[in-house]
Enzyme design. Structure first.
Site: not given
Ligand code: NAP
Length: 250
Positions: A142, A155
Site C-alpha cells: 500500500s 496497517y
Molecule cells: P477487500 O475488498 O476488503 O477484500 C479483502 C480480501 O482479504 C477478502 O477476500 C477477504 O476474504 C480477505 N481477508 C481479509 N481478512 C482475511 C483473513 N484474516 N484471512 C484470510 N483472508 C482475509 O480488500 P481490497 O481492497 O480488495 O484489498 C486487497 C489488498 O489490497 C489488501 O492487502 C489491501 O491492503 C490492499 N490495498 C487496498 C487498497 C484499497 O484502497 N482498496 C489500497 C492499497 C492497498 P473474505 O472476504 O473471504 O473474508
C-alpha cells in the site's frame, strides 16, 4: 501465462478477484482463496475464463490453516508457479481515541493477517515453487507504507513490513529462480474503502490524483500480472506504485 498455476489470497472480492480474473484471462489456472466469503469466492470462480480453477479457504491468522490451504491449492492445481499475497485488513484505530485493549487488538489482528499471514503463505508456497524450478511471488502492499496512515497505523506498519519481507525474499529466493515483487496501490475502488469513498472525504480522496479518481481493481491486477510474468523476473525486489501520482516517492 498459459497453463501456469496461481494462488491468489483474498480473491473472494476486490483486488484479489480482479487479479484472479486477469490471470485466468491470460490462460492460468487459479486457486481462489477466501476467508469468510464462500459465496463470493464461488462468484469469483464463476467469473473466470478457462477451466481447472479451485477454491481454498483459510484465516491467514491461523498458521496451521495457512499450511493446509497452500497445500490444497497446490494439490488442486497440480503444483504452484505464482503466489499473489493480496488478502488484507484495514480498519481505524486512532491512538488518541481507542482503548489500550482495542489498540492491542488492532495491532495483533492487522499484523497477524497482513504481515505474518503473508509470510506464512510464502513459507508454505516456496517448496511448491521450487518443485517447479522457480516462479513468482507478488505482494500487494500500500501507499500507506510510505505516506503513513494516521488512523490505521498498524496497517501502514504491516505494509512497510510486507515491503521489507518482499525485498528480503527477493534476495533469498533468486537463487531458486523465484522473483519477489510488490505493488503499492493508493486508494482502489473496493469494499475495503467504500465508506471513505462514499463519505464526505470522497471528493478529496479522488482529488489526490491528477486523474481525479481512484484506481480500478483491474489496474492493480494488470500490474500484478506483469510482475508475475517470466519476462519481468529481473524486476525482482521492486515496489511498483499504482497510485495515480497521488503520492510520489523520491
Ligand atoms: P477487500 O475488498 O476488503 O477484500 C479483502 C480480501 O482479504 C477478502 O477476500 C477477504 O476474504 C480477505 N481477508 C481479509 N481478512 C482475511 C483473513 N484474516 N484471512 C484470510 N483472508 C482475509 O480488500 P481490497 O481492497 O480488495 O484489498 C486487497 C489488498 O489490497 C489488501 O492487502 C489491501 O491492503 C490492499 N490495498 C487496498 C487498497 C484499497 O484502497 N482498496 C489500497 C492499497 C492497498 P473474505 O472476504 O473471504 O473474508
Amino acid at each position: 501465462m498459459t497453463g501456469r498455476a496461481v494462488l491468489v489470497t483474498g480473491a473472494s472480492r476486490g483486488i484479489g478477484r480482479a487479479v484472479a480474473v486477469a490471470f485466468a484471462a491470460a490462460g492460468a489456472r487459479v486457486a481462489v482463496h477466501y476467508n469468510t466469503g464462500a459465496d463470493a469466492a464461488a462468484e469469483t470462480v464463476a467469473a473466470l475464463s478457462g477451466t481447472g480453477h479451485v477454491v481454498v479457504q483459510a484465516d491467514l491468522a491461523d498458521a496451521a490453516a495457512v499450511r493446509a490451504m497452500v497445500d490444497a491449492a497446490a494439490e488442486g492445481l497440480g503444483g504452484l508457479d505464482v503466489l499473489v499475497n493480496n488478502a488484507g485488513v484495514y480498519f481505524e484505530h486512532p491512538l488518541t481515541e481507542v482503548s489500550y485493549d482495542a489498540w492491542q487488538a488492532a495491532w495483533s489482528r492487522t499484523l497477524a493477517t497482513n504481515l505474518v499471514g503473508a509470510a506464512n503463505v510464502c513459507y508454505c508456497a516456496v517448496p511448491h515453487l521450487r518443485a517447479r524450478g522457480g516462479g513468482a511471488i507478488v505482494n500487494v502492499s500500500s501507499r500507506g507504507a510510505f505516506r503513513g496512515e494516521p488512523d490505521q497505523p498498524a496497517y501502514a506498519a504491516s505494509k512497510a513490513g510486507l515491503n521489507a519481507l518482499g525485498q528480503s525474499l527477493a534476495l533469498a529466493l533468486g537463487r531458486y529462480g523465484i522473483s519477489v515483487t510488490t505493488v503499492a496501490p493508493g486508494f482502489v475502488d473496493t469494499d475495503m474503502v467504500a465508506s471513505s469513498l462514499d463519505g464526505e472525504r470522497g471528493d478529496a480522496i479522488r482529488a489526490q490524483s491528477p486523474f481525479g479518481r481512484v484506481a480500478r481493481p483491474e489496474e492493480v491486477a494488470h500490474a500484478v500480472l506483469f510482475l508475475a510474468s517470466p519476462e519481468a523476473a529481473f524486476a525482482t525486489g521492486t515496489i511498483v506504485d499504482v497510485n495515480g501520482a497521488s503520492y510520489l516517492r523520491t
